[in-house]
Design a protein around this motif. Structure first.
Motif, PDB file in Angstrom:
ATOM      1  N   HIS A 205       0.801  -1.234   0.000  1.00 25.52           N
ATOM      2  CA  HIS A 205       0.000   0.000   0.000  1.00 25.52           C
ATOM      3  C   HIS A 205       0.827   1.273   0.000  1.00 25.52           C
ATOM      4  N   TYR A 206       2.098   1.204   0.426  1.00 29.82           N
ATOM      5  CA  TYR A 206       2.895   2.425   0.498  1.00 29.82           C
ATOM      6  C   TYR A 206       3.665   2.693  -0.791  1.00 29.82           C
ATOM      7  N   GLN A 207       3.422   1.892  -1.813  1.00 30.52           N
ATOM      8  CA  GLN A 207       4.153   2.088  -3.069  1.00 30.52           C
ATOM      9  C   GLN A 207       3.608   3.282  -3.857  1.00 30.52           C
TER      10      GLN A 207
ATOM     11  N   GLY B   1       7.714  -3.722  -2.780  1.00 32.57           N
ATOM     12  CA  GLY B   1       7.617  -3.447  -1.337  1.00 32.57           C
ATOM     13  C   GLY B   1       9.054  -3.330  -0.857  1.00 32.57           C
ATOM     14  N   VAL B   2       9.327  -3.791   0.354  1.00 34.71           N
ATOM     15  CA  VAL B   2      10.707  -3.716   0.839  1.00 34.71           C
ATOM     16  C   VAL B   2      11.255  -5.111   1.146  1.00 34.71           C
ATOM     17  N   HIS B   3      12.562  -5.126   1.445  1.00 33.54           N
ATOM     18  CA  HIS B   3      13.320  -6.373   1.495  1.00 33.54           C
ATOM     19  C   HIS B   3      12.713  -7.425   2.424  1.00 33.54           C
TER      20      HIS B   3
ATOM     21  N   SER C 275      14.379   0.809   7.394  1.00 30.77           N
ATOM     22  CA  SER C 275      15.251   1.293   8.468  1.00 30.77           C
ATOM     23  C   SER C 275      14.890   0.641   9.801  1.00 30.77           C
ATOM     24  N   MET C 276      13.600   0.327   9.996  1.00 28.89           N
ATOM     25  CA  MET C 276      13.229  -0.331  11.256  1.00 28.89           C
ATOM     26  C   MET C 276      13.831  -1.740  11.324  1.00 28.89           C
ATOM     27  N   ALA C 277      13.701  -2.486  10.236  1.00 29.90           N
ATOM     28  CA  ALA C 277      14.243  -3.851  10.233  1.00 29.90           C
ATOM     29  C   ALA C 277      15.753  -3.823  10.488  1.00 29.90           C
TER      30      ALA C 277
ATOM     31  N   MET D  85       6.416  -8.467  11.907  1.00 27.08           N
ATOM     32  CA  MET D  85       6.671  -8.864  10.518  1.00 27.08           C
ATOM     33  C   MET D  85       7.787  -8.014   9.909  1.00 27.08           C
ATOM     34  N   ASN D  86       7.860  -6.750  10.338  1.00 18.74           N
ATOM     35  CA  ASN D  86       8.839  -5.814   9.791  1.00 18.74           C
ATOM     36  C   ASN D  86      10.209  -6.061  10.417  1.00 18.74           C
ATOM     37  N   SER D  87      10.761  -7.227  10.129  1.00 21.60           N
ATOM     38  CA  SER D  87      12.071  -7.602  10.656  1.00 21.60           C
ATOM     39  C   SER D  87      12.719  -8.518   9.621  1.00 21.60           C
TER      40      SER D  87
ATOM     41  N   HIS E 192      12.310   1.735  15.760  1.00 23.29           N
ATOM     42  CA  HIS E 192      11.104   2.483  15.400  1.00 23.29           C
ATOM     43  C   HIS E 192      11.037   2.643  13.898  1.00 23.29           C
ATOM     44  N   CYS E 193       9.879   3.012  13.418  1.00 25.88           N
ATOM     45  CA  CYS E 193       9.708   3.297  11.988  1.00 25.88           C
ATOM     46  C   CYS E 193      10.015   4.770  11.774  1.00 25.88           C
ATOM     47  N   SER E 194      10.895   5.040  10.812  1.00 25.11           N
ATOM     48  CA  SER E 194      11.296   6.436  10.591  1.00 25.11           C
ATOM     49  C   SER E 194      10.176   7.259   9.955  1.00 25.11           C
ATOM     50  N   VAL E 195       9.184   6.614   9.418  1.00 29.40           N
ATOM     51  CA  VAL E 195       8.047   7.336   8.832  1.00 29.40           C
ATOM     52  C   VAL E 195       7.011   7.620   9.928  1.00 29.40           C
ATOM     53  N   HIS E 196       6.493   6.589  10.560  1.00 38.52           N
ATOM     54  CA  HIS E 196       5.452   6.801  11.578  1.00 38.52           C
ATOM     55  C   HIS E 196       5.994   7.487  12.826  1.00 38.52           C
ATOM     56  N   GLY E 197       7.293   7.315  13.089  1.00 36.20           N
ATOM     57  CA  GLY E 197       7.889   7.934  14.270  1.00 36.20           C
ATOM     58  C   GLY E 197       7.981   9.450  14.152  1.00 36.20           C
TER      59      GLY E 197
ATOM     60  N   PRO F 154      -0.398   2.011  14.493  1.00 42.17           N
ATOM     61  CA  PRO F 154       0.194   1.758  15.819  1.00 42.17           C
ATOM     62  C   PRO F 154       1.719   1.802  15.857  1.00 42.17           C
ATOM     63  N   GLU F 155       2.376   2.038  14.715  1.00 40.69           N
ATOM     64  CA  GLU F 155       3.831   2.280  14.742  1.00 40.69           C
ATOM     65  C   GLU F 155       4.125   3.708  15.190  1.00 40.69           C
ATOM     66  N   CYS F 156       3.084   4.533  15.365  1.00 45.01           N
ATOM     67  CA  CYS F 156       3.313   5.910  15.845  1.00 45.01           C
ATOM     68  C   CYS F 156       3.670   5.871  17.325  1.00 45.01           C
TER      69      CYS F 156
ATOM     70  N   SER G  70      11.108   6.555   2.318  1.00 43.09           N
ATOM     71  CA  SER G  70      12.101   6.736   1.246  1.00 43.09           C
ATOM     72  C   SER G  70      12.526   5.409   0.632  1.00 43.09           C
ATOM     73  N   THR G  71      12.544   4.354   1.443  1.00 40.49           N
ATOM     74  CA  THR G  71      12.995   3.072   0.872  1.00 40.49           C
ATOM     75  C   THR G  71      11.882   2.399   0.066  1.00 40.49           C
ATOM     76  N   MET G  72      10.635   2.538   0.519  1.00 37.78           N
ATOM     77  CA  MET G  72       9.514   2.050  -0.299  1.00 37.78           C
ATOM     78  C   MET G  72       9.535   2.741  -1.662  1.00 37.78           C
TER      79      MET G  72
END
Ligand code: 13P
Ligand code: SF4
Length: 397
Positions: free
Chosen positions: A73-75, A109-111, A137-139, A169-171, A258-263, A286-288, A350-352
């Motif tokens: 969804h973030y693409q 998506g991402v890696h 960046s979070m992973a 999952m984001n790991s 943390h997520c650099s976007v939601h954070g 909820p990553e905020c 930025s990575t998405m």
């Protein structure tokens, strides 16, 4: 006004400092320790090429049933246009597994998502990530070595035997494998509560990796634990920056990630939008940060956000705290509702965004020429243990 109390990080309770594996801008170099910053090995078409859309269509048509394109969804819109299916990371991994006839799964998506798809698909299928610099960046904030060291710290404090790892999952696949080896489970933002309930039925404590915010928000706001039940393990400090007593007293040991976007969303973003848009509903992921989620009207996973906005009455007003590509698409899809981004400054992942039309065209044309590029392949042992943790998630009550 509520603020997050100082936990064990007095200087920076919001904990949004750059990771030491800072983003190698635009993938110009390689860092083998990072999911990101990997050079593209091929000749990319120029972004200005007016024929890109036609080339993507033609390559996809040449591949036919052999290819299945997944779009998170973030693409970007230009990429989503070619996705056979869209979804959050969990849905996409399941969708990939449900397509055994597709020889190539192109993961936009991402890696870590591509790794999960590789784990859940058959040996015969190849998972392709159009740009290897599309990491997370979070992973990156939890490496296998750091997590192994953390487990030693928990062992020395005498709590490893009663601690159950729960990994988002984001790991990376390595962290998922660690989780599987130690009898834990994976979770997503939509089943984090069920995962924690399961984990607390198995043991006394949870080691939650790598997103401290999802862990804290779920434990405190959904399960009734207190902020004092949570400690933050800082992998850059000896012993995680915690005493054995603190570890023994804690119920939730949150990894400092943390997520650099939601954070980036703050309490100011929430207050400011309430003034700017009277009657607005604030809806956040909820990553905020904890204080942002507390101040919001609604919290939910990406899929939840999409559903809530689809079901909202015409004329309602929404400020959404998640990735900007998605918020813009939702605003376009629901012109009868007022949907704005929670913050005034733009906030793409930025990575998405690394996955763009030139990379997609390059990947599809290479596949159509019989030369697969950027295959993501998890080694057999990592896959075995990571799959245990993923299957445990699928089996959650
Ligand atoms: P979901 O895809 O599970 O909603 O996670 C959000 C996210 O940050 C994806 O990278
Ligand atoms: Fe990672 Fe956050 Fe980007 Fe998702 S939105 S890929 S968690 S940095």
């Amino acid at each position: 006004m509520t603020t997050t109390p100082t936990l064990n990080e007095p200087a920076d309770p919001l904990d949004v400092r750059p990771t030491p594996l800072a983003l190698l801008l635009l993938g110009r170099e390689s860092d083998p320790r990072s999911e990101r910053g990997v050079d593209c090995p091929g000749d990319l078409p120029a972004p200005s090429d007016p024929g890109l859309v036609e080339r993507a269509r033609a390559a996809k048509a040449r591949l036919g049933e052999k290819v299945f394109i997944l779009g998170h969804h973030y693409q970007r819109d230009e990429v989503i246009e070619f996705a056979d299916v869209t979804g959050d990371s969990f849905k996409l991994a399941r969708d990939a597994a449900a397509r055994p006839e597709a020889e190539y799964i192109v993961f936009c998506g991402v890696h870590f998502m591509a790794e999960s798809a590789d784990i859940l698909t058959s040996e015969r299928q190849q998972v392709i990530l159009p740009d290897l610099a599309a990491g997370c960046s979070m992973a990156d904030m939890a490496t296998a070595e750091q997590v192994a060291e953390c487990w030693d710290v928990l062992t020395d404090a005498g709590v490893a035997g009663t601690t159950v790892p729960v990994s988002y999952m984001n790991s990376s696949a390595d962290i998922k494998a660690f989780t599987g080896r130690h009898g834990g489970t994976i979770c997503t933002s939509s089943n984090a509560r069920r995962a924690l309930e399961w984990a607390f039925a198995q043991g006394e404590k949870v080691l939650f990796l790598p997103d401290q915010h999802l862990g804290r928000n779920t434990a405190v706001l959904e399960m009734g634990l207190s902020l004092e039940d949570c400690v933050v393990y800082n992998p850059h400090k000896p012993g995680g920056g915690l005493t054995p007593e603190q570890l023994r007293a804690a119920k939730m040991i949150l990894w400092r990630g943390h997520c650099s976007v939601h954070g980036r969303f703050t309490l100011d973003s929430v207050n400011e939008v309430r003034e700017r848009v009277p009657g607005v509903n604030v809806l956040v992921h909820p990553e905020c940060r904890h204080e942002v989620v507390e101040a919001a009207d609604f919290v939910g996973s990406t899929e939840h956000i999409i559903k809530r906005l689809a079901e909202a009455p015409a004329g309602s007003k929404w400020a959404v705290g998640t990735e900007l590509n998605l918020v813009r698409r939702l605003a376009k899809a629901h012109p009868d509702k007022e949907i704005v981004f929670l913050d005034r400054t733009v906030c793409f992942c930025s990575t998405m965004n690394r996955i763009d039309l030139p990379h997609l065209v390059w990947a599809l044309e290479s596949l159509a020429d019989g030369k697969p590029v950027n295959r993501i392949q998890v080694d057999a042992e990592t896959e075995h243990y990571a799959k245990l943790a993923l299957e445990q998630m699928l089996a959650l009550p």
